[in-house]
Design a protein around this motif. Sequence first.
Motif, PDB file in Angstrom:
ATOM      1  N   LEU A  51       0.836  -1.194   0.000  1.00  0.00           N
ATOM      2  CA  LEU A  51       0.000   0.000   0.000  1.00  0.00           C
ATOM      3  C   LEU A  51       0.874   1.249   0.000  1.00  0.00           C
ATOM      4  CD1 LEU A  51      -2.805  -1.097   2.483  1.00  0.00           C
ATOM      5  CD2 LEU A  51      -2.687  -1.362  -0.005  1.00  0.00           C
ATOM      6  N   ALA A  52       0.234   2.397  -0.152  1.00  0.00           N
ATOM      7  CA  ALA A  52       0.974   3.640  -0.324  1.00  0.00           C
ATOM      8  C   ALA A  52       1.859   3.983   0.870  1.00  0.00           C
ATOM      9  CB  ALA A  52      -0.006   4.784  -0.593  1.00  0.00           C
ATOM     10  N   ASP A  53       1.483   3.526   2.070  1.00  0.00           N
ATOM     11  CA  ASP A  53       2.277   3.883   3.243  1.00  0.00           C
ATOM     12  C   ASP A  53       3.584   3.100   3.326  1.00  0.00           C
ATOM     13  OD1 ASP A  53       1.511   1.345   4.057  1.00  0.00           O
ATOM     14  OD2 ASP A  53       0.331   2.024   5.778  1.00  0.00           O
ATOM     15  N   GLY A  54       3.744   2.078   2.481  1.00  0.00           N
ATOM     16  CA  GLY A  54       4.958   1.282   2.470  1.00  0.00           C
ATOM     17  C   GLY A  54       5.103   0.336   3.647  1.00  0.00           C
ATOM     18  N   LYS A  55       4.161   0.401   4.584  1.00  0.00           N
ATOM     19  CA  LYS A  55       4.238  -0.417   5.792  1.00  0.00           C
ATOM     20  C   LYS A  55       3.238  -1.569   5.795  1.00  0.00           C
ATOM     21  CE  LYS A  55       5.643   3.590   8.582  1.00  0.00           C
ATOM     22  NZ  LYS A  55       5.295   4.451   9.735  1.00  0.00           N
ATOM     23  N   HIS A  56       2.265  -1.472   4.924  1.00  0.00           N
ATOM     24  CA  HIS A  56       1.222  -2.488   4.877  1.00  0.00           C
ATOM     25  C   HIS A  56       1.027  -2.956   3.444  1.00  0.00           C
ATOM     26  CE1 HIS A  56       0.321  -0.204   8.586  1.00  0.00           C
ATOM     27  NE2 HIS A  56      -0.054  -1.375   9.054  1.00  0.00           N
ATOM     28  N   ALA A  57       0.471  -4.154   3.315  1.00  0.00           N
ATOM     29  CA  ALA A  57       0.233  -4.725   1.994  1.00  0.00           C
ATOM     30  C   ALA A  57      -0.970  -5.653   2.046  1.00  0.00           C
ATOM     31  CB  ALA A  57       1.460  -5.484   1.504  1.00  0.00           C
ATOM     32  N   LEU A  58      -1.522  -5.923   0.876  1.00  0.00           N
ATOM     33  CA  LEU A  58      -2.656  -6.825   0.750  1.00  0.00           C
ATOM     34  C   LEU A  58      -2.341  -7.911  -0.268  1.00  0.00           C
ATOM     35  CD1 LEU A  58      -5.543  -4.189   0.588  1.00  0.00           C
ATOM     36  CD2 LEU A  58      -5.086  -5.749   2.498  1.00  0.00           C
ATOM     37  N   ALA A  59      -2.920  -9.068  -0.078  1.00  0.00           N
ATOM     38  CA  ALA A  59      -2.847 -10.124  -1.082  1.00  0.00           C
ATOM     39  C   ALA A  59      -3.900  -9.843  -2.152  1.00  0.00           C
ATOM     40  CB  ALA A  59      -3.095 -11.482  -0.440  1.00  0.00           C
ATOM     41  N   SER A  60      -3.542 -10.080  -3.398  1.00  0.00           N
ATOM     42  CA  SER A  60      -4.385  -9.682  -4.522  1.00  0.00           C
ATOM     43  C   SER A  60      -4.943 -10.881  -5.271  1.00  0.00           C
ATOM     44  CB  SER A  60      -3.560  -8.808  -5.486  1.00  0.00           C
ATOM     45  OG  SER A  60      -4.267  -8.543  -6.673  1.00  0.00           O
ATOM     46  N   LEU A  61      -6.180 -10.751  -5.720  1.00  0.00           N
ATOM     47  CA  LEU A  61      -6.821 -11.760  -6.568  1.00  0.00           C
ATOM     48  C   LEU A  61      -7.525 -11.046  -7.710  1.00  0.00           C
ATOM     49  CD1 LEU A  61      -7.884 -14.651  -7.184  1.00  0.00           C
ATOM     50  CD2 LEU A  61      -9.837 -14.108  -5.710  1.00  0.00           C
ATOM     51  N   ILE A  62      -7.205 -11.435  -8.949  1.00  0.00           N
ATOM     52  CA  ILE A  62      -7.912 -10.936 -10.126  1.00  0.00           C
ATOM     53  C   ILE A  62      -8.538 -12.148 -10.795  1.00  0.00           C
ATOM     54  CG2 ILE A  62      -7.753  -9.677 -12.305  1.00  0.00           C
ATOM     55  CD1 ILE A  62      -5.410  -8.158 -11.203  1.00  0.00           C
ATOM     56  N   VAL A  63      -9.802 -12.347 -10.519  1.00  0.00           N
ATOM     57  CA  VAL A  63     -10.425 -13.634 -10.811  1.00  0.00           C
ATOM     58  C   VAL A  63     -10.581 -13.890 -12.306  1.00  0.00           C
ATOM     59  CG1 VAL A  63     -12.841 -12.899 -10.753  1.00  0.00           C
ATOM     60  CG2 VAL A  63     -12.216 -15.180  -9.919  1.00  0.00           C
ATOM     61  N   ASN A  64     -10.703 -12.835 -13.118  1.00  0.00           N
ATOM     62  CA  ASN A  64     -10.858 -13.098 -14.554  1.00  0.00           C
ATOM     63  C   ASN A  64      -9.527 -13.368 -15.243  1.00  0.00           C
ATOM     64  OD1 ASN A  64      -9.811 -10.516 -14.668  1.00  0.00           O
ATOM     65  ND2 ASN A  64     -11.363  -9.713 -16.059  1.00  0.00           N
ATOM     66  N   GLN A  65      -8.434 -13.355 -14.470  1.00  0.00           N
ATOM     67  CA  GLN A  65      -7.144 -13.801 -14.980  1.00  0.00           C
ATOM     68  C   GLN A  65      -6.756 -15.170 -14.415  1.00  0.00           C
ATOM     69  OE1 GLN A  65      -4.172 -10.807 -14.276  1.00  0.00           O
ATOM     70  NE2 GLN A  65      -5.301  -9.206 -15.362  1.00  0.00           N
ATOM     71  N   ALA A  66      -7.613 -15.728 -13.591  1.00  0.00           N
ATOM     72  CA  ALA A  66      -7.306 -17.002 -12.944  1.00  0.00           C
ATOM     73  C   ALA A  66      -7.420 -18.154 -13.927  1.00  0.00           C
ATOM     74  CB  ALA A  66      -8.242 -17.230 -11.763  1.00  0.00           C
ATOM     75  N   GLY A  67      -6.642 -19.210 -13.672  1.00  0.00           N
ATOM     76  CA  GLY A  67      -6.789 -20.428 -14.439  1.00  0.00           C
ATOM     77  C   GLY A  67      -8.172 -21.019 -14.228  1.00  0.00           C
TER      78      GLY A  67
END
Length: 235
Positions: A51-67
């Motif tokens: 994330l923008a603060d550089g201290k936190h992050a999220l796991a990402s899922l883009i379902v229309n790119q999934a196998g």
Amino acid sequence: MTERHQPALEPHAFWQELHAPGSFPVNIGHRNFFPATLPGGQQLRLPIRPLADGKHALASLIVNQAGFAVLDALAQGLAERLAPFAPDVVVGLPTLGLTLAAETARRLGHSRYVPLGTSRKFWYDDSLSVPLTSITTPDQIKRLYVDPRMLPLLQGRRIALVDDVISSGASIRAALALLAGLGLAPVVIGAAMLQSRRWREGADGPDHWTTRTVGCFETPMLEKRPDGLWYMPQG
């Protein structure tokens, strides 16, 4: 133990493969990916997005790119969580939620689903729309529409509202407002991934929509430590 010795995935390689239960430890420092655990115990590697603060992050899922195998597993897992609510119709949120909603509806034995949209067709009614913002496109304000021809499929029906990921909850709140304007409310809200717990903020009573929300899996807000790796929050 960390991911230091695990080869980094190319960006296009994420969301393509399911791994056996226990393939990747969860309570460690993560560098490149976070292993989400699906209902059957299988694991799915998700890219980490700082994330923008550089201290936190999220796991990402883009379902229309999934196998396809991954999409099948997510749709089946979500259908199993929605089934106890006995929905008559699945309503999908654009854009990425439409892919999941259609497949989930099929697994519930439905012959169709109802897609909401952000593209205004000439026969649409502006009174059947609400403003919509998204965490992935925060600078864009769109409108969320329901096709007026679809209203007979919704009225008097038990609705399951489906999106791919629930993160801030903004998209869900917009859809709820749109349905409320029609005198409707979903019996259940579902997503493949419940991303952190930010969407639970601002609950407004015991029957707030968060109490009717289910997901295939949850992912935490990750925190960066001095070693440069991403960890699940302590406590």
